[in-house]
Design a protein around this motif. Structure first.
Motif, PDB file in Angstrom:
ATOM      1  N   TYR A 127       0.829  -1.194   0.000  1.00 45.30           N
ATOM      2  CA  TYR A 127       0.000   0.000   0.000  1.00 45.30           C
ATOM      3  C   TYR A 127       0.872   1.257   0.000  1.00 45.30           C
ATOM      4  N   LEU A 128       0.302   2.320  -0.493  1.00 49.36           N
ATOM      5  CA  LEU A 128       0.949   3.630  -0.387  1.00 49.36           C
ATOM      6  C   LEU A 128      -0.125   4.630   0.018  1.00 49.36           C
ATOM      7  N   GLN A 129      -0.064   5.053   1.255  1.00 44.46           N
ATOM      8  CA  GLN A 129      -0.969   6.096   1.752  1.00 44.46           C
ATOM      9  C   GLN A 129      -0.348   7.446   1.416  1.00 44.46           C
ATOM     10  N   MET A 130      -1.080   8.254   0.679  1.00 44.42           N
ATOM     11  CA  MET A 130      -0.566   9.537   0.228  1.00 44.42           C
ATOM     12  C   MET A 130      -1.433  10.656   0.790  1.00 44.42           C
ATOM     13  N   ASN A 131      -0.835  11.499   1.597  1.00 47.55           N
ATOM     14  CA  ASN A 131      -1.543  12.626   2.201  1.00 47.55           C
ATOM     15  C   ASN A 131      -0.950  13.941   1.714  1.00 47.55           C
ATOM     16  N   SER A 132      -1.677  14.997   1.926  1.00 48.50           N
ATOM     17  CA  SER A 132      -1.213  16.342   1.555  1.00 48.50           C
ATOM     18  C   SER A 132      -0.698  16.370   0.119  1.00 48.50           C
ATOM     19  N   LEU A 133      -1.479  15.819  -0.766  1.00 51.55           N
ATOM     20  CA  LEU A 133      -1.053  15.721  -2.158  1.00 51.55           C
ATOM     21  C   LEU A 133      -0.979  17.091  -2.804  1.00 51.55           C
ATOM     22  N   ASN A 134      -0.033  17.251  -3.698  1.00 50.80           N
ATOM     23  CA  ASN A 134       0.110  18.477  -4.462  1.00 50.80           C
ATOM     24  C   ASN A 134       0.223  18.127  -5.950  1.00 50.80           C
ATOM     25  N   PRO A 135       0.053  19.108  -6.817  1.00 44.10           N
ATOM     26  CA  PRO A 135       0.058  18.811  -8.263  1.00 44.10           C
ATOM     27  C   PRO A 135       1.330  18.114  -8.742  1.00 44.10           C
ATOM     28  N   GLU A 136       2.444  18.339  -8.055  1.00 48.30           N
ATOM     29  CA  GLU A 136       3.704  17.694  -8.449  1.00 48.30           C
ATOM     30  C   GLU A 136       3.678  16.184  -8.199  1.00 48.30           C
ATOM     31  N   ASP A 137       2.702  15.722  -7.458  1.00 52.01           N
ATOM     32  CA  ASP A 137       2.564  14.280  -7.220  1.00 52.01           C
ATOM     33  C   ASP A 137       1.788  13.585  -8.335  1.00 52.01           C
ATOM     34  N   SER A 138       1.246  14.340  -9.257  1.00 56.68           N
ATOM     35  CA  SER A 138       0.490  13.752 -10.369  1.00 56.68           C
ATOM     36  C   SER A 138       1.417  12.886 -11.219  1.00 56.68           C
ATOM     37  N   ALA A 139       1.003  11.642 -11.403  1.00 57.19           N
ATOM     38  CA  ALA A 139       1.842  10.691 -12.131  1.00 57.19           C
ATOM     39  C   ALA A 139       1.099   9.365 -12.231  1.00 57.19           C
ATOM     40  N   VAL A 140       1.652   8.475 -13.029  1.00 62.05           N
ATOM     41  CA  VAL A 140       1.227   7.082 -12.973  1.00 62.05           C
ATOM     42  C   VAL A 140       2.124   6.395 -11.951  1.00 62.05           C
ATOM     43  N   TYR A 141       1.491   5.729 -10.996  1.00 58.21           N
ATOM     44  CA  TYR A 141       2.216   5.069  -9.924  1.00 58.21           C
ATOM     45  C   TYR A 141       2.240   3.560 -10.172  1.00 58.21           C
ATOM     46  N   TYR A 142       3.426   3.007 -10.039  1.00 63.23           N
ATOM     47  CA  TYR A 142       3.627   1.578 -10.250  1.00 63.23           C
ATOM     48  C   TYR A 142       4.201   0.944  -8.993  1.00 63.23           C
ATOM     49  N   CYS A 143       3.794  -0.279  -8.701  1.00 64.42           N
ATOM     50  CA  CYS A 143       4.531  -1.023  -7.688  1.00 64.42           C
ATOM     51  C   CYS A 143       5.515  -1.934  -8.417  1.00 64.42           C
ATOM     52  N   ALA A 144       6.617  -2.200  -7.743  1.00 66.59           N
ATOM     53  CA  ALA A 144       7.709  -2.940  -8.366  1.00 66.59           C
ATOM     54  C   ALA A 144       8.298  -3.930  -7.367  1.00 66.59           C
ATOM     55  N   LYS A 145       8.738  -5.058  -7.890  1.00 65.60           N
ATOM     56  CA  LYS A 145       9.305  -6.136  -7.083  1.00 65.60           C
ATOM     57  C   LYS A 145      10.827  -6.109  -7.153  1.00 65.60           C
ATOM     58  N   PHE A 146      11.491  -6.102  -5.989  1.00 62.24           N
ATOM     59  CA  PHE A 146      12.946  -6.142  -5.955  1.00 62.24           C
ATOM     60  C   PHE A 146      13.438  -7.483  -6.488  1.00 62.24           C
ATOM     61  N   HIS A 147      14.633  -7.492  -7.114  1.00 65.70           N
ATOM     62  CA  HIS A 147      15.044  -8.680  -7.845  1.00 65.70           C
ATOM     63  C   HIS A 147      15.520  -9.816  -6.949  1.00 65.70           C
ATOM     64  N   THR A 148      15.943  -9.518  -5.732  1.00 61.36           N
ATOM     65  CA  THR A 148      16.580 -10.543  -4.884  1.00 61.36           C
ATOM     66  C   THR A 148      15.808 -10.700  -3.584  1.00 61.36           C
ATOM     67  N   PRO A 149      15.501 -11.931  -3.184  1.00 61.12           N
ATOM     68  CA  PRO A 149      14.779 -12.129  -1.924  1.00 61.12           C
ATOM     69  C   PRO A 149      15.650 -11.799  -0.720  1.00 61.12           C
ATOM     70  N   TYR A 150      15.001 -11.427   0.348  1.00 60.03           N
ATOM     71  CA  TYR A 150      15.606 -11.185   1.663  1.00 60.03           C
ATOM     72  C   TYR A 150      16.418  -9.905   1.745  1.00 60.03           C
ATOM     73  N   ARG A 151      16.981  -9.417   0.676  1.00 63.36           N
ATOM     74  CA  ARG A 151      17.785  -8.196   0.728  1.00 63.36           C
ATOM     75  C   ARG A 151      16.934  -6.978   0.950  1.00 63.36           C
ATOM     76  N   VAL A 152      17.490  -5.993   1.668  1.00 66.08           N
ATOM     77  CA  VAL A 152      16.813  -4.705   1.803  1.00 66.08           C
ATOM     78  C   VAL A 152      16.797  -4.047   0.428  1.00 66.08           C
ATOM     79  N   PRO A 153      15.634  -3.648  -0.062  1.00 66.24           N
ATOM     80  CA  PRO A 153      15.564  -3.071  -1.401  1.00 66.24           C
ATOM     81  C   PRO A 153      16.261  -1.719  -1.472  1.00 66.24           C
ATOM     82  N   THR A 154      16.662  -1.353  -2.667  1.00 64.18           N
ATOM     83  CA  THR A 154      17.402  -0.109  -2.877  1.00 64.18           C
ATOM     84  C   THR A 154      16.523   0.931  -3.568  1.00 64.18           C
TER      85      THR A 154
END
Length: 125
Positions: free
Chosen positions: A79-106
């Motif tokens: 989930y992504l909770q977005m508050n206090s939105l402004n026009p600069e936040d306008s975009a297409v938002y994608y979720c993405a999967k990190f390539h390696t399990p267990y590692r902290v994503p970058t």
């Protein structure tokens, strides 16, 4: 791997939205996840990530204090909770999967090997 985003829409400046990402086709509980976005005419921008356990999170400076990323491993959702939105936040938002399990994503978008089709967020009065 399938990632399906939802929850986007039109919102006035100062408003809030909650984006959801349903994940399937991989062992979700072992992978870090991110939200990235692409504004009209712009490049893909990393926004936030969360590690596989949900303990470690990170945000781009422009959304710190306004956005909150979370996950439910039992439901294989991010989930992504977005508050206090402004026009600069306008975009297409994608979720993405990190390539390696267990590692902290970058913050590097190149290290994510799957992305959904996105959900559009428009912030306008």
């Amino acid at each position: 791997v399938q990632l399906v985003e939802s929850g986007g829409g039109l919102v006035q400046p100062g408003g809030s939205l909650r984006l959801s990402c349903a994940a399937s086709g991989f062992d979700f509980r072992f992978y870090g996840m991110s939200w990235v976005r692409q504004a009209p005419g712009g490049e893909l921008e990393w926004v936030s990530n969360i590690d596989f356990s949900g303990v470690s999170t990170d945000y781009v400076d422009s959304v710190k204090g306004r956005f909150t990323i979370s996950r439910d491993n039992a439901k294989t959702m991010v989930y992504l909770q977005m508050n206090s939105l402004n026009p600069e936040d306008s975009a297409v938002y994608y979720c993405a999967k990190f390539h390696t399990p267990y590692r902290v994503p970058t913050r590097s978008i190149d290290e994510y090997n799957a992305r959904g089709k996105g959900t559009r967020v428009t912030v306008s009065s």
